[in-house]
Design an enzyme around this catalytic site. Structure first.
Site, short mmCIF file in Angstrom:
data_model
loop_
_atom_site.label_atom_id
_atom_site.label_comp_id
_atom_site.label_asym_id
_atom_site.label_seq_id
_atom_site.Cartn_x
_atom_site.Cartn_y
_atom_site.Cartn_z
N GLY A 1 1.02 -0.96 0.10
CA GLY A 1 -0.05 -0.03 0.00
C GLY A 1 0.88 1.35 0.09
O GLY A 1 2.14 1.30 -0.48
N ARG A 2 0.46 2.37 0.76
CA ARG A 2 1.04 3.44 0.76
C ARG A 2 2.71 3.30 1.26
O ARG A 2 3.60 3.71 0.62
CB ARG A 2 0.37 4.49 1.48
CG ARG A 2 -0.94 5.03 1.07
CD ARG A 2 -1.60 5.98 1.94
NE ARG A 2 -2.33 4.94 2.89
CZ ARG A 2 -3.53 5.04 3.22
NH1 ARG A 2 -4.36 5.77 2.78
NH2 ARG A 2 -4.00 4.16 4.41
N ILE A 3 2.61 2.81 2.39
CA ILE A 3 3.98 2.54 3.11
C ILE A 3 4.62 1.57 2.48
O ILE A 3 5.76 1.72 2.17
CB ILE A 3 3.89 2.14 4.63
CG1 ILE A 3 3.03 3.55 5.32
CG2 ILE A 3 5.08 2.26 5.24
CD1 ILE A 3 2.46 3.24 6.85
N ARG B 1 -4.64 -8.79 -0.96
CA ARG B 1 -5.81 -9.65 -1.47
C ARG B 1 -5.99 -9.82 -2.83
O ARG B 1 -6.67 -10.39 -3.28
CB ARG B 1 -7.04 -9.09 -0.37
CG ARG B 1 -7.09 -9.33 0.79
CD ARG B 1 -7.84 -8.49 1.59
NE ARG B 1 -7.66 -6.90 1.35
CZ ARG B 1 -8.39 -6.06 1.87
NH1 ARG B 1 -9.29 -6.44 2.66
NH2 ARG B 1 -8.10 -4.67 1.65
N ARG C 1 1.57 -4.60 12.56
CA ARG C 1 1.03 -4.68 13.92
C ARG C 1 1.46 -6.32 14.38
O ARG C 1 1.80 -7.04 13.66
CB ARG C 1 -0.28 -4.84 13.71
CG ARG C 1 -1.07 -3.24 13.47
CD ARG C 1 -0.99 -2.55 14.86
NE ARG C 1 -1.76 -1.25 14.50
CZ ARG C 1 -1.14 -0.01 14.20
NH1 ARG C 1 0.35 -0.27 14.10
NH2 ARG C 1 -1.73 1.04 14.05
N ASP D 1 9.25 -4.15 15.24
CA ASP D 1 8.98 -2.90 15.62
C ASP D 1 7.83 -2.66 16.55
O ASP D 1 7.36 -1.99 17.07
CB ASP D 1 8.80 -1.99 14.61
CG ASP D 1 8.41 -0.21 15.00
OD1 ASP D 1 9.02 0.02 16.11
OD2 ASP D 1 7.58 0.52 14.41
N GLU E 1 2.13 -5.17 23.21
CA GLU E 1 3.13 -4.24 23.63
C GLU E 1 2.63 -3.38 24.87
O GLU E 1 1.45 -3.38 25.11
CB GLU E 1 2.99 -3.12 22.20
CG GLU E 1 3.23 -3.58 21.16
CD GLU E 1 3.23 -2.57 19.81
OE1 GLU E 1 3.42 -3.15 18.72
OE2 GLU E 1 2.79 -1.44 20.30
N HIS F 1 8.19 0.14 18.77
CA HIS F 1 7.04 0.69 18.00
C HIS F 1 7.30 2.31 17.96
O HIS F 1 6.59 2.93 18.33
CB HIS F 1 5.83 0.49 18.67
CG HIS F 1 4.53 0.58 17.55
ND1 HIS F 1 3.27 0.01 17.87
CD2 HIS F 1 4.25 1.59 16.72
CE1 HIS F 1 2.47 0.42 17.01
NE2 HIS F 1 3.25 1.43 16.05
#
Ligand code: NAP
Ligand code: 8YV
Length: 313
Positions: A153-155, A175, A232, A256, A261, A279
């Site tokens: 995606g964007r990142i 997907r 995540r 990360d 967490e 994170h």
């Protein structure tokens, strides 16, 4: 806008938070000594929520706030919000996409280099005086290897740009295959893991991706493979990860984010093939300020009767 009352579920970058507090009447639940008492006192007046990804924003909370109109998330990931419940109540949900792409991608690439080249190990090696006794064992080259991106995606695209600059080949899984993308698409994550050297997780969290990186995927990535997780903690089966790293089924990991967490499995602490971060992928002054400003801009737009800037679909 001081007549608009906002419930803050978690603190964000203080200079940006102060800007929001100057503009709206903000009730910071995280500052309250007695959270239930604060909620009982203000719930009838709250028109907006500001939330961090770790704050559970569920149907129960929404139902205690009869005047709620908008949930403004500080962060791009909205896995803390029950989006179905928000939709049913016709609530607007906003997040902070794009402004963090570059910093998250920087950390993702940094983790890739640090893990494959054992940079943290080398640092510990020098500090401990071990260099005096002999050289650090050789590591592996990054250039010429394949990075499989879970979540192009964007990142993911910002990470790909960096990895390509380091001579890596990019493949991706999501997907669906994306139009006008030249990189090879894998419909099956395990197959992609088998064909890549570095598996980069940067998809959303939540039930749909829970433990998508499981023992089978790690086995496919293999003893020379590296897993990087900047998505995540929930995306990776952490128990399976610890086992795969301990028995050598998986080569290395740069992490990360974690399932619980800020608790991190202690078994990872002694592993030289692991690089750990708390994170912090978006945690630069510039990016956290931009995220905070965008969070407040969304609230301001909504309460001025304008469309919000970055609604979550
Ligand atoms: P985005 O532009 O929406 O991209 C998400 C990508 O994940 C898409 O390419 C999507 O492709 C894929 N995806 C979604 N659901 C999937 C599923 N069930 N299985 C496989 N792939 C799936 O989001 P973004 O802005 O890049 O952010 C991505 C995530 O990064 C966030 O949601 C957040 O959890 C995480 N993040 C972490 C940090 C950090 O501090 N570590 C910072 C920022 C963001 P398809 O639609 O084709 O499946
Ligand atoms: C933040 C993130 O640490 O944007 C996200 O999804 O995970 C990070 O940028 C987090 O959102 C703070 O709540």
């Amino acid at each position: 806008m001081k007549d608009i009352e906002i419930l803050s579920l978690g603190p964000f970058y203080p200079p940006a938070f102060e800007l929001m507090e100057r503009e709206f009447t903000v009730h910071a639940l995280w500052r309250a000594k007695d959270r239930d008492a604060m909620l009982a006192e203000v719930s009838g007046r709250i028109r907006g929520i500001q939330a961090m990804h770790a704050n559970k924003t569920d149907a129960k909370l929404m139902d205690t706030l009869p005047r709620l109109e908008i949930i403004a998330c500080f962060g791009v990931g909205v896995d803390g919000v029950d989006l179905d419940a928000a939709r049913k109540r016709k609530l607007i949900v906003t997040n902070t996409p794009e402004v963090l792409n570059e910093c998250v991608a920087d950390l993702a690439m940094g983790l890739t280099l640090a893990t494959v080249r054992r940079i943290s190990l080398g640092d510990r090696f020098v500090r401990a005086g071990s260099w005096l006794k002999g050289p650090l064992p050789f590591t592996r080259k990054v250039g010429g290897k394949t990075m499989g991106i879970l979540g192009y995606g964007r990142i993911g695209k910002a990470i790909a740009k960096r990895a390509e600059a380091f001579g890596m080949r990019i493949v991706y899984h999501g997907r669906k295959e994306q139009p006008r993308v030249a990189h090879k698409y894998y419909a099956n994550l395990t197959e992609m893991a088998r064909d890549c050297d570095v598996l980069m997780a940067i998809c959303p969290g939540g039930p749909a991706t829970r433990h998508i990186v499981n023992a089978e995927v790690m086995k496919a990535l293999g003893p020379e493979g590296t897993l990087i997780n900047v998505a995540r903690g929930s995306v990776v089966d952490e128990q399976a990860l610890v086992k795969a790293l301990a028995d050598g089924t998986l080569g290395a990991a740069g992490l990360d984010v974690f399932e619980s967490e800020p608790n991190v499995p202690e078994a990872l602490f002694d592993m030289d093939q692991v690089v750990l971060q708390p994170h912090v992928a978006s945690a630069t002054h510039e990016t956290r300020m931009a995220m905070g400003v965008l969070t407040a801009d969304n609230l301001r737009a909504h309460f001025s009767g304008r469309p919000v800037l970055t609604p979550v679909a």
